[in-house]
Design a protein around this motif. Structure first.
Motif, PDB file in Angstrom:
ATOM      1  N   GLY A 149       0.781  -1.227   0.000  1.00  0.00           N
ATOM      2  CA  GLY A 149       0.000   0.000   0.000  1.00  0.00           C
ATOM      3  C   GLY A 149       0.814   1.280   0.000  1.00  0.00           C
ATOM      4  O   GLY A 149       0.248   2.373  -0.076  1.00  0.00           O
ATOM      5  N   GLY A 150       2.123   1.144   0.096  1.00  0.00           N
ATOM      6  CA  GLY A 150       2.946   2.342   0.049  1.00  0.00           C
ATOM      7  C   GLY A 150       2.948   2.957  -1.339  1.00  0.00           C
ATOM      8  O   GLY A 150       2.439   2.379  -2.295  1.00  0.00           O
ATOM      9  N   GLY A 151       3.511   4.148  -1.437  1.00  0.00           N
ATOM     10  CA  GLY A 151       3.582   4.808  -2.731  1.00  0.00           C
ATOM     11  C   GLY A 151       3.913   6.273  -2.566  1.00  0.00           C
ATOM     12  O   GLY A 151       4.386   6.702  -1.509  1.00  0.00           O
ATOM     13  N   MET A 152       3.660   7.011  -3.608  1.00  0.00           N
ATOM     14  CA  MET A 152       3.939   8.441  -3.609  1.00  0.00           C
ATOM     15  C   MET A 152       2.619   9.206  -3.632  1.00  0.00           C
ATOM     16  O   MET A 152       1.710   8.848  -4.392  1.00  0.00           O
ATOM     17  N   VAL A 153       2.537  10.224  -2.806  1.00  0.00           N
ATOM     18  CA  VAL A 153       1.316  11.014  -2.719  1.00  0.00           C
ATOM     19  C   VAL A 153       1.686  12.459  -2.446  1.00  0.00           C
ATOM     20  O   VAL A 153       2.753  12.741  -1.885  1.00  0.00           O
ATOM     21  N   GLN A 154       0.831  13.364  -2.848  1.00  0.00           N
ATOM     22  CA  GLN A 154       1.068  14.781  -2.568  1.00  0.00           C
ATOM     23  C   GLN A 154       0.645  15.117  -1.136  1.00  0.00           C
ATOM     24  O   GLN A 154      -0.199  14.428  -0.548  1.00  0.00           O
ATOM     25  N   ALA A 155       1.225  16.164  -0.617  1.00  0.00           N
ATOM     26  CA  ALA A 155       0.870  16.626   0.725  1.00  0.00           C
ATOM     27  C   ALA A 155      -0.638  16.844   0.819  1.00  0.00           C
ATOM     28  O   ALA A 155      -1.257  17.387  -0.099  1.00  0.00           O
ATOM     29  N   GLY A 156      -1.202  16.387   1.917  1.00  0.00           N
ATOM     30  CA  GLY A 156      -2.640  16.474   2.113  1.00  0.00           C
ATOM     31  C   GLY A 156      -3.388  15.228   1.667  1.00  0.00           C
ATOM     32  O   GLY A 156      -4.577  15.084   1.950  1.00  0.00           O
ATOM     33  N   GLY A 157      -2.689  14.357   0.971  1.00  0.00           N
ATOM     34  CA  GLY A 157      -3.321  13.149   0.469  1.00  0.00           C
ATOM     35  C   GLY A 157      -3.377  12.034   1.498  1.00  0.00           C
ATOM     36  O   GLY A 157      -2.991  12.204   2.660  1.00  0.00           O
ATOM     37  N   SER A 158      -3.861  10.883   1.058  1.00  0.00           N
ATOM     38  CA  SER A 158      -4.057   9.735   1.940  1.00  0.00           C
ATOM     39  C   SER A 158      -3.492   8.467   1.319  1.00  0.00           C
ATOM     40  O   SER A 158      -3.419   8.334   0.096  1.00  0.00           O
ATOM     41  N   LEU A 159      -3.103   7.562   2.194  1.00  0.00           N
ATOM     42  CA  LEU A 159      -2.701   6.214   1.803  1.00  0.00           C
ATOM     43  C   LEU A 159      -3.188   5.249   2.862  1.00  0.00           C
ATOM     44  O   LEU A 159      -3.321   5.619   4.039  1.00  0.00           O
ATOM     45  N   ARG A 160      -3.406   4.010   2.442  1.00  0.00           N
ATOM     46  CA  ARG A 160      -3.774   2.959   3.388  1.00  0.00           C
ATOM     47  C   ARG A 160      -2.772   1.831   3.264  1.00  0.00           C
ATOM     48  O   ARG A 160      -2.680   1.209   2.200  1.00  0.00           O
ATOM     49  N   LEU A 161      -2.043   1.590   4.326  1.00  0.00           N
ATOM     50  CA  LEU A 161      -1.088   0.495   4.358  1.00  0.00           C
ATOM     51  C   LEU A 161      -1.763  -0.755   4.915  1.00  0.00           C
ATOM     52  O   LEU A 161      -2.614  -0.667   5.801  1.00  0.00           O
ATOM     53  N   SER A 162      -1.348  -1.892   4.390  1.00  0.00           N
ATOM     54  CA  SER A 162      -1.822  -3.174   4.887  1.00  0.00           C
ATOM     55  C   SER A 162      -0.635  -4.022   5.303  1.00  0.00           C
ATOM     56  O   SER A 162       0.447  -3.912   4.723  1.00  0.00           O
ATOM     57  N   CYS A 163      -0.848  -4.861   6.272  1.00  0.00           N
ATOM     58  CA  CYS A 163       0.175  -5.803   6.715  1.00  0.00           C
ATOM     59  C   CYS A 163      -0.499  -7.160   6.877  1.00  0.00           C
ATOM     60  O   CYS A 163      -1.305  -7.342   7.790  1.00  0.00           O
ATOM     61  N   ALA A 164      -0.162  -8.075   5.999  1.00  0.00           N
ATOM     62  CA  ALA A 164      -0.746  -9.413   6.024  1.00  0.00           C
ATOM     63  C   ALA A 164       0.200 -10.368   6.730  1.00  0.00           C
ATOM     64  O   ALA A 164       1.391 -10.435   6.396  1.00  0.00           O
ATOM     65  N   ALA A 165      -0.326 -11.097   7.681  1.00  0.00           N
ATOM     66  CA  ALA A 165       0.475 -12.045   8.447  1.00  0.00           C
ATOM     67  C   ALA A 165       0.200 -13.466   7.994  1.00  0.00           C
ATOM     68  O   ALA A 165      -0.935 -13.815   7.659  1.00  0.00           O
ATOM     69  N   SER A 166       1.234 -14.277   8.004  1.00  0.00           N
ATOM     70  CA  SER A 166       1.087 -15.701   7.699  1.00  0.00           C
ATOM     71  C   SER A 166       2.006 -16.479   8.628  1.00  0.00           C
ATOM     72  O   SER A 166       2.864 -15.922   9.310  1.00  0.00           O
ATOM     73  N   GLY A 167       1.817 -17.782   8.613  1.00  0.00           N
ATOM     74  CA  GLY A 167       2.567 -18.615   9.536  1.00  0.00           C
ATOM     75  C   GLY A 167       1.792 -18.769  10.818  1.00  0.00           C
ATOM     76  O   GLY A 167       0.581 -18.982  10.797  1.00  0.00           O
TER      77      GLY A 167
END
Length: 121
Positions: free
Chosen positions: A8-26
């Motif tokens: 979910g990472g990436g590049m965004v302009q100031a004021g913008g939004s991102l949603r990171l995800s973390c998937a677990a296994s094991g």
């Protein structure tokens, strides 16, 4: 063992939004607290947010309070970090972590490989 994979990472302009995800296994992490950390170039890794195993308690660094929201879906073994009102100072590699002794100070036993977040002004 636990494997954590961020996305979910990436590049965004100031004021913008991102949603990171973390998937677990094991091994299941559904009984573990989990956290997000970040490390900017030339700086030490710092705590961002954490969540209890049930999701009932959340913790935030002062720098992100009111802008970031951590949540989890134990049915999907996934933790999320919703990041709003992003600023250039939020630029960093964001890491997911699981199974801490202390949710803010750690140490955490399991870490993901990180995902880059870049906020342009």
């Amino acid at each position: 063992q636990v494997q954590l994979v961020e996305s979910g990472g990436g590049m965004v302009q100031a004021g913008g939004s991102l949603r990171l995800s973390c998937a677990a296994s094991g091994r299941t992490v559904n009984r573990d607290a989990m956290g997000w950390f970040r490390q900017a170039p030339g700086k030490e890794r710092e705590f961002v947010a954490a969540i209890s195993w049930s999701g009932g308690s959340t913790y935030y660094a002062d720098s992100v309070k009111g802008r970031f929201t951590i949540s989890r879906d134990n049915a999907k073994s996934t933790v999320y970090l919703q990041m709003n009102s992003l600023q250039p100072d939020d630029t960093a590699v964001y890491y997911c972590a699981a199974h801490p002794r202390n949710v803010e100070r750690g140490p955490y036993d399991y870490w993901g490989q990180g995902t880059q977040v870049t906020v342009s002004s």
